[in-house]
Design a protein around this motif. Structure first.
Motif, PDB file in Angstrom:
ATOM      1  N   GLU A   6      36.519  43.342  40.480  1.00  0.00           N
ATOM      2  CA  GLU A   6      36.497  43.141  39.029  1.00  0.00           C
ATOM      3  C   GLU A   6      35.907  44.357  38.317  1.00  0.00           C
ATOM      4  O   GLU A   6      36.469  44.840  37.325  1.00  0.00           O
ATOM      5  CB  GLU A   6      35.692  41.891  38.701  1.00  0.00           C
ATOM      6  N   LYS A  47      38.012  47.338  35.863  1.00  0.00           N
ATOM      7  CA  LYS A  47      37.662  47.591  34.459  1.00  0.00           C
ATOM      8  C   LYS A  47      37.616  49.089  34.147  1.00  0.00           C
ATOM      9  O   LYS A  47      37.827  49.496  33.005  1.00  0.00           O
ATOM     10  CB  LYS A  47      36.314  46.951  34.134  1.00  0.00           C
ATOM     11  N   GLN A 107      51.359  46.532  39.912  1.00  0.00           N
ATOM     12  CA  GLN A 107      51.100  45.322  40.688  1.00  0.00           C
ATOM     13  C   GLN A 107      52.199  45.082  41.712  1.00  0.00           C
ATOM     14  O   GLN A 107      53.381  45.284  41.430  1.00  0.00           O
ATOM     15  CB  GLN A 107      50.986  44.113  39.763  1.00  0.00           C
ATOM     16  N   SER A 138      43.884  28.899  41.701  1.00  0.00           N
ATOM     17  CA  SER A 138      43.616  29.717  40.506  1.00  0.00           C
ATOM     18  C   SER A 138      42.229  29.480  39.923  1.00  0.00           C
ATOM     19  O   SER A 138      41.676  30.364  39.261  1.00  0.00           O
ATOM     20  CB  SER A 138      44.678  29.448  39.435  1.00  0.00           C
ATOM     21  N   ASN A 178      39.714  32.214  40.915  1.00  0.00           N
ATOM     22  CA  ASN A 178      39.972  33.637  40.646  1.00  0.00           C
ATOM     23  C   ASN A 178      38.756  34.358  40.087  1.00  0.00           C
ATOM     24  O   ASN A 178      38.411  35.464  40.501  1.00  0.00           O
ATOM     25  CB  ASN A 178      41.148  33.793  39.681  1.00  0.00           C
ATOM     26  N   SER A 179      38.097  33.738  39.120  1.00  0.00           N
ATOM     27  CA  SER A 179      36.961  34.389  38.462  1.00  0.00           C
ATOM     28  C   SER A 179      35.837  34.721  39.423  1.00  0.00           C
ATOM     29  O   SER A 179      35.227  35.785  39.335  1.00  0.00           O
ATOM     30  CB  SER A 179      36.430  33.491  37.336  1.00  0.00           C
ATOM     31  N   ARG A 182      37.162  37.390  42.678  1.00  0.00           N
ATOM     32  CA  ARG A 182      37.357  38.826  42.430  1.00  0.00           C
ATOM     33  C   ARG A 182      36.034  39.590  42.406  1.00  0.00           C
ATOM     34  O   ARG A 182      36.022  40.814  42.380  1.00  0.00           O
ATOM     35  CB  ARG A 182      38.155  39.060  41.149  1.00  0.00           C
ATOM     36  N   GLN A 192      45.801  42.896  42.848  1.00  0.00           N
ATOM     37  CA  GLN A 192      46.074  42.291  41.542  1.00  0.00           C
ATOM     38  C   GLN A 192      46.799  40.953  41.674  1.00  0.00           C
ATOM     39  O   GLN A 192      46.693  40.080  40.806  1.00  0.00           O
ATOM     40  CB  GLN A 192      46.926  43.243  40.692  1.00  0.00           C
ATOM     41  N   PRO A 212      43.730  37.882  41.204  1.00  0.00           N
ATOM     42  CA  PRO A 212      44.114  38.186  39.815  1.00  0.00           C
ATOM     43  C   PRO A 212      42.918  38.463  38.913  1.00  0.00           C
ATOM     44  O   PRO A 212      41.838  37.889  39.077  1.00  0.00           O
ATOM     45  CB  PRO A 212      44.830  36.907  39.377  1.00  0.00           C
ATOM     46  N   LEU A 213      43.139  39.353  37.960  1.00  0.00           N
ATOM     47  CA  LEU A 213      42.069  39.812  37.090  1.00  0.00           C
ATOM     48  C   LEU A 213      42.011  39.068  35.761  1.00  0.00           C
ATOM     49  O   LEU A 213      41.166  39.338  34.918  1.00  0.00           O
ATOM     50  CB  LEU A 213      42.224  41.324  36.835  1.00  0.00           C
ATOM     51  N   ASN A 214      42.911  38.109  35.561  1.00  0.00           N
ATOM     52  CA  ASN A 214      42.890  37.311  34.342  1.00  0.00           C
ATOM     53  C   ASN A 214      43.423  35.907  34.605  1.00  0.00           C
ATOM     54  O   ASN A 214      43.835  35.605  35.699  1.00  0.00           O
ATOM     55  CB  ASN A 214      43.711  37.987  33.224  1.00  0.00           C
TER      56      ASN A 214
END
Length: 263
Positions: free
Chosen positions: A67, A71, A78, A89, A92-93, A96, A257, A261-263
């Protein structure tokens, strides 16, 4: 004059003496690595740092999480994950923050364990394998000799001696593209990580290079196996993908990615 019996006795004693001496020397040699292993594992960090083969080392705090890395970087394009691979999902937060890309020398990482892309003999070779053995010193090969090799896909753990890491986990990757065996390499290394309650580990690009596994398919397996592991082992602090070639750097940026995933 000596009788035949006395002659045989003298000869037997003369022959047995060097054998006993050799056995004693062998026993001493075989136990030396055990003493050194315990010494390195028990000594203070400041004391061990004076013995590193390289004075340049990286702590886990020096290596950004995926993460943090993303940035600040302009990421490569990707690369979609395999269509049959599903992720949770909701994780994910957090996940990462559990993985990293590190482009550099795996022998400089001051973490719990580094993974060695070994051969079946475990006695050293070229590439990453040779670099790890050289940096660790002769006690690593002495310990590896007692393990009597390692089958393809399996993994074993040893001390790390003069390496900044605490342990080396050796795994033997397949020659050529054999997904099942490469998956076993990652799974068995991560299983050892759990058994030893280790918090940080770094993987090289197992089986690429002279073993002939194509780089991108190998990275898919690495990322997918680590993702599956972390979904069930969220207490682990960090898993590092240690890469050397710029080609792999681009591939891992693209693949992570999709798997993290980054979002």
């Amino acid at each position: 004059m000596f009788s035949c019996q006395k002659i045989v006795t003298v000869i037997t004693v003369a022959v047995k003496a060097p054998i006993r001496a050799l056995a004693s020397a062998t026993k001493l040699k075989m136990t030396d690595w055990k003493v050194e292993k315990e010494k390195f594992l028990s000594m203070s960090l400041d004391a061990k740092r004076k013995l590193y083969a390289s004075k340049e080392f990286k702590q886990i705090s020096d290596i950004p999480t995926w993460e943090e890395y993303a940035k600040k970087a302009t990421l490569a394009s990707q690369i979609p994950r395999k269509t049959d691979f599903q992720i949770d999902s909701s994780l994910n937060s957090s996940l990462r923050k559990k993985v990293s890309i590190f482009q550099g020398d795996i022998t400089t990482l001051e973490i719990d364990a580094i993974v060695n892309a070994a051969n079946t003999s475990l006695l050293g070779g070229g590439g990453v394998d040779g670099a790890i053995h050289r940096a660790a010193g002769p006690n690593l090969v002495a310990e590896c000799k007692t393990l009597h090799g390692c089958p393809t896909g399996d993994a074993v753990i040893t001390g790390a001696y003069k390496l900044p890491a605490k342990y080396v986990i050796h795994t033997v990757g397949p020659r050529g593209e054999k997904p099942g065996l490469l998956q076993q390499c990652y799974r068995n290394c991560l299983k050892i990580m759990c058994e030893k309650k280790l918090q940080t580990i770094a993987f090289p690009c197992i089986s690429t290079g002279i073993y002939g596994y194509p780089n991108e398919p190998a990275a898919h397996i690495a990322a997918s196996e680590v993702r599956k592991f972390l979904e069930n082992n969220t207490e682990v602090e960090r898993i590092i993908f240690c890469i050397f070639l710029e080609q792999d750097h681009v591939i891992y940026e693209g693949i992570l990615q999709s798997y993290f995933p980054l979002n």
